[in-house]
Design a protein around this motif. Structure first.
Motif, PDB file in Angstrom:
ATOM      1  N   PHE A  36       0.819  -1.212   0.000  1.00  0.00           N
ATOM      2  CA  PHE A  36       0.000   0.000   0.000  1.00  0.00           C
ATOM      3  C   PHE A  36       0.857   1.267   0.000  1.00  0.00           C
ATOM      4  O   PHE A  36       0.633   2.178  -0.786  1.00  0.00           O
ATOM      5  CB  PHE A  36      -0.938   0.002   1.207  1.00  0.00           C
ATOM      6  N   PHE A  37       1.843   1.318   0.902  1.00  0.00           N
ATOM      7  CA  PHE A  37       2.645   2.536   1.057  1.00  0.00           C
ATOM      8  C   PHE A  37       4.039   2.427   0.454  1.00  0.00           C
ATOM      9  O   PHE A  37       4.749   3.428   0.370  1.00  0.00           O
ATOM     10  CB  PHE A  37       2.765   2.895   2.539  1.00  0.00           C
ATOM     11  N   SER A  51       1.603   8.470  17.629  1.00  0.00           N
ATOM     12  CA  SER A  51       2.852   8.659  16.902  1.00  0.00           C
ATOM     13  C   SER A  51       2.860   7.869  15.592  1.00  0.00           C
ATOM     14  O   SER A  51       3.282   8.376  14.547  1.00  0.00           O
ATOM     15  CB  SER A  51       4.023   8.222  17.789  1.00  0.00           C
ATOM     16  N   ILE A  52       2.368   6.636  15.640  1.00  0.00           N
ATOM     17  CA  ILE A  52       2.348   5.797  14.438  1.00  0.00           C
ATOM     18  C   ILE A  52       1.303   6.291  13.444  1.00  0.00           C
ATOM     19  O   ILE A  52       1.559   6.394  12.238  1.00  0.00           O
ATOM     20  CB  ILE A  52       2.088   4.332  14.833  1.00  0.00           C
ATOM     21  N   LEU A  53       0.115   6.631  13.928  1.00  0.00           N
ATOM     22  CA  LEU A  53      -0.947   7.072  13.023  1.00  0.00           C
ATOM     23  C   LEU A  53      -0.601   8.392  12.342  1.00  0.00           C
ATOM     24  O   LEU A  53      -0.981   8.628  11.192  1.00  0.00           O
ATOM     25  CB  LEU A  53      -2.270   7.181  13.784  1.00  0.00           C
ATOM     26  N   LEU A  54       0.140   9.248  13.035  1.00  0.00           N
ATOM     27  CA  LEU A  54       0.592  10.481  12.388  1.00  0.00           C
ATOM     28  C   LEU A  54       1.548  10.176  11.238  1.00  0.00           C
ATOM     29  O   LEU A  54       1.547  10.855  10.206  1.00  0.00           O
ATOM     30  CB  LEU A  54       1.247  11.406  13.410  1.00  0.00           C
ATOM     31  N   ARG A  55       2.365   9.158  11.381  1.00  0.00           N
ATOM     32  CA  ARG A  55       3.240   8.739  10.278  1.00  0.00           C
ATOM     33  C   ARG A  55       2.407   8.245   9.090  1.00  0.00           C
ATOM     34  O   ARG A  55       2.691   8.566   7.941  1.00  0.00           O
ATOM     35  CB  ARG A  55       4.188   7.633  10.748  1.00  0.00           C
ATOM     36  N   TYR A  56       1.388   7.451   9.382  1.00  0.00           N
ATOM     37  CA  TYR A  56       0.502   6.986   8.317  1.00  0.00           C
ATOM     38  C   TYR A  56      -0.142   8.165   7.586  1.00  0.00           C
ATOM     39  O   TYR A  56      -0.198   8.202   6.344  1.00  0.00           O
ATOM     40  CB  TYR A  56      -0.598   6.107   8.900  1.00  0.00           C
ATOM     41  N   LEU A  57      -0.641   9.116   8.345  1.00  0.00           N
ATOM     42  CA  LEU A  57      -1.309  10.270   7.736  1.00  0.00           C
ATOM     43  C   LEU A  57      -0.341  11.109   6.915  1.00  0.00           C
ATOM     44  O   LEU A  57      -0.716  11.638   5.855  1.00  0.00           O
ATOM     45  CB  LEU A  57      -1.971  11.115   8.824  1.00  0.00           C
ATOM     46  N   LEU A  80       7.995   4.980   7.343  1.00  0.00           N
ATOM     47  CA  LEU A  80       7.033   6.009   6.963  1.00  0.00           C
ATOM     48  C   LEU A  80       7.573   7.381   7.379  1.00  0.00           C
ATOM     49  O   LEU A  80       8.310   7.497   8.356  1.00  0.00           O
ATOM     50  CB  LEU A  80       5.689   5.755   7.657  1.00  0.00           C
ATOM     51  N   PRO A  81       7.218   8.435   6.640  1.00  0.00           N
ATOM     52  CA  PRO A  81       7.748   9.763   6.976  1.00  0.00           C
ATOM     53  C   PRO A  81       7.268  10.243   8.334  1.00  0.00           C
ATOM     54  O   PRO A  81       6.163   9.923   8.775  1.00  0.00           O
ATOM     55  CB  PRO A  81       7.209  10.650   5.847  1.00  0.00           C
ATOM     56  N   ASP A  82       8.107  11.004   8.997  1.00  0.00           N
ATOM     57  CA  ASP A  82       7.801  11.534  10.318  1.00  0.00           C
ATOM     58  C   ASP A  82       6.939  12.785  10.169  1.00  0.00           C
ATOM     59  O   ASP A  82       7.256  13.673   9.380  1.00  0.00           O
ATOM     60  CB  ASP A  82       9.102  11.872  11.045  1.00  0.00           C
ATOM     61  N   ALA A  83       5.865  12.851  10.929  1.00  0.00           N
ATOM     62  CA  ALA A  83       4.974  14.010  10.873  1.00  0.00           C
ATOM     63  C   ALA A  83       5.290  15.051  11.930  1.00  0.00           C
ATOM     64  O   ALA A  83       4.584  16.042  12.049  1.00  0.00           O
ATOM     65  CB  ALA A  83       3.521  13.548  11.039  1.00  0.00           C
ATOM     66  N   GLN A  84       6.350  14.831  12.700  1.00  0.00           N
ATOM     67  CA  GLN A  84       6.643  15.730  13.819  1.00  0.00           C
ATOM     68  C   GLN A  84       6.793  17.176  13.384  1.00  0.00           C
ATOM     69  O   GLN A  84       6.373  18.097  14.086  1.00  0.00           O
ATOM     70  CB  GLN A  84       7.929  15.266  14.514  1.00  0.00           C
ATOM     71  N   ALA A  85       7.387  17.393  12.208  1.00  0.00           N
ATOM     72  CA  ALA A  85       7.643  18.768  11.767  1.00  0.00           C
ATOM     73  C   ALA A  85       6.352  19.560  11.627  1.00  0.00           C
ATOM     74  O   ALA A  85       6.299  20.757  11.898  1.00  0.00           O
ATOM     75  CB  ALA A  85       8.404  18.760  10.439  1.00  0.00           C
ATOM     76  N   SER A  86       5.265  18.872  11.213  1.00  0.00           N
ATOM     77  CA  SER A  86       3.992  19.554  11.028  1.00  0.00           C
ATOM     78  C   SER A  86       3.336  19.906  12.353  1.00  0.00           C
ATOM     79  O   SER A  86       2.515  20.817  12.414  1.00  0.00           O
ATOM     80  CB  SER A  86       3.043  18.668  10.221  1.00  0.00           C
ATOM     81  N   LEU A  87       3.681  19.189  13.411  1.00  0.00           N
ATOM     82  CA  LEU A  87       2.953  19.326  14.661  1.00  0.00           C
ATOM     83  C   LEU A  87       3.811  19.743  15.849  1.00  0.00           C
ATOM     84  O   LEU A  87       3.346  19.798  16.963  1.00  0.00           O
ATOM     85  CB  LEU A  87       2.264  17.995  14.982  1.00  0.00           C
ATOM     86  N   THR A  88       5.090  20.053  15.606  1.00  0.00           N
ATOM     87  CA  THR A  88       5.979  20.402  16.712  1.00  0.00           C
ATOM     88  C   THR A  88       5.486  21.647  17.443  1.00  0.00           C
ATOM     89  O   THR A  88       5.489  21.709  18.680  1.00  0.00           O
ATOM     90  CB  THR A  88       7.415  20.629  16.195  1.00  0.00           C
ATOM     91  N   ILE A  89       5.047  22.658  16.693  1.00  0.00           N
ATOM     92  CA  ILE A  89       4.621  23.903  17.321  1.00  0.00           C
ATOM     93  C   ILE A  89       3.405  23.662  18.213  1.00  0.00           C
ATOM     94  O   ILE A  89       3.288  24.189  19.318  1.00  0.00           O
ATOM     95  CB  ILE A  89       4.298  24.960  16.249  1.00  0.00           C
ATOM     96  N   LEU A  90       2.497  22.806  17.759  1.00  0.00           N
ATOM     97  CA  LEU A  90       1.301  22.539  18.539  1.00  0.00           C
ATOM     98  C   LEU A  90       1.580  21.656  19.755  1.00  0.00           C
ATOM     99  O   LEU A  90       0.874  21.707  20.748  1.00  0.00           O
ATOM    100  CB  LEU A  90       0.244  21.849  17.656  1.00  0.00           C
ATOM    101  N   GLY A  91       2.586  20.821  19.663  1.00  0.00           N
ATOM    102  CA  GLY A  91       2.836  19.886  20.744  1.00  0.00           C
ATOM    103  C   GLY A  91       1.835  18.746  20.764  1.00  0.00           C
ATOM    104  O   GLY A  91       1.772  17.980  21.732  1.00  0.00           O
TER     105      GLY A  91
END
Length: 260
Positions: free
Chosen positions: A34-35, A247-253, A43-54
């Motif tokens: 699938f991916f 953490s895992i689902l954010l990578r999926y998204l 899978l790519p890390d989504a932390q950069a998109s959400l670091t400011i929000l925490g």
């Protein structure tokens, strides 16, 4: 299956009967198929998109480092186990999270409760999306919440009907407004939301399937809808409330954006 009864229905009234009646089959795919990656860590890390929000690191909204994080976590709490009368919280949470993850970059927007014309069995009906990503010309992503929290299968026929409606709408725009040739096949990415737990789909809609739905006939060629259900360290029912799951689902998204 060719003898099953077909009747004009709203996309929100589609069930597994319609899938069988139109020769549509769900096929589960592995993470690799699938991916295109072998492990979740790839899978790519989504932390950069959400670091400011925490958002990715804060479990309790009362410990949120800022108001934006608090609001998103509040939506998560409401969507996780929606009470009667609060089902819209799932839509709102999905819309807020997809916006934060960059699904609406550029000139895209995210709409809630977008109704699409849906011509089937010779009649004009509709298919109402819960959440969708679109630009000026195309429906790009569909999100359908599970209306029966204990039966995730019900949302699948609905989102597939919405994908066929999106095929009709996108081709109408191409032909009537952009003066472009219609496409004979589209892959519509979609998600279903079981509370705060997403399941991912690639729905291939062909002209042959669309013609069968429009005329209420059985298509000879089968349609495969590819599905991937994320594997999590905690129970699916924990959804994103659990930080390890989140953490895992954010990578999926983050990874799913490549298809939108």
């Amino acid at each position: 299956m060719a003898n099953l009864i077909r009747s004009a229905k709203s996309g929100n009234d589609w069930t597994e009967n319609e899938l069988a009646a139109y020769n549509i089959h769900i096929q589960e795919q592995s993470l690799q198929d699938f991916f295109g990656v072998a492990t979740v860590k790839a899978l790519p890390d989504a932390q950069a998109s959400l670091t400011i929000l925490g958002f990715s690191t804060t479990k309790d909204r009362n410990n949120a480092p800022d108001d934006n994080t608090y609001r998103l976590l509040h939506f998560l709490d409401l969507a996780h186990m929606p009470k009667v009368g609060q089902e819209a919280a799932v839509d709102l949470f999905a819309e807020k999270l997809l916006n934060q993850l960059g699904y609406a970059q550029g000139r895209r927007i995210i709409m809630i409760r977008q109704a699409l014309p849906f011509f089937n069995c010779g009649s004009n009906c509709s298919a109402q999306t819960d959440v969708c990503v679109l630009d000026s010309n195309d429906i790009l992503l569909l999100v359908q919440k599970d209306k029966q929290f204990d039966n995730n299968a019900d949302s699948e026929p609905q989102v597939i009907a919405e994908a066929i409606a999106a095929f009709q709408r996108n081709n109408y725009t191409r032909e009537r407004k952009l003066h472009l040739p219609v496409l004979h096949q589209m892959v519509i990415p979609a998600m279903t939301m079981h509370g705060t737990f997403p399941t991912f789909y690639k729905i291939t809609v062909t002209a042959a399937l669309n013609d069968a739905v429009k005329t209420g006939t059985f298509p000879v060629a089968a349609t495969a809808v590819y599905r991937h259900i994320p594997r999590l360290p905690r129970r699916i029912s924990d959804g994103m409330k659990n930080l390890a799951n989140r953490s895992i689902l954010l990578r999926y998204l983050e990874a799913f954006k490549q298809f939108v």
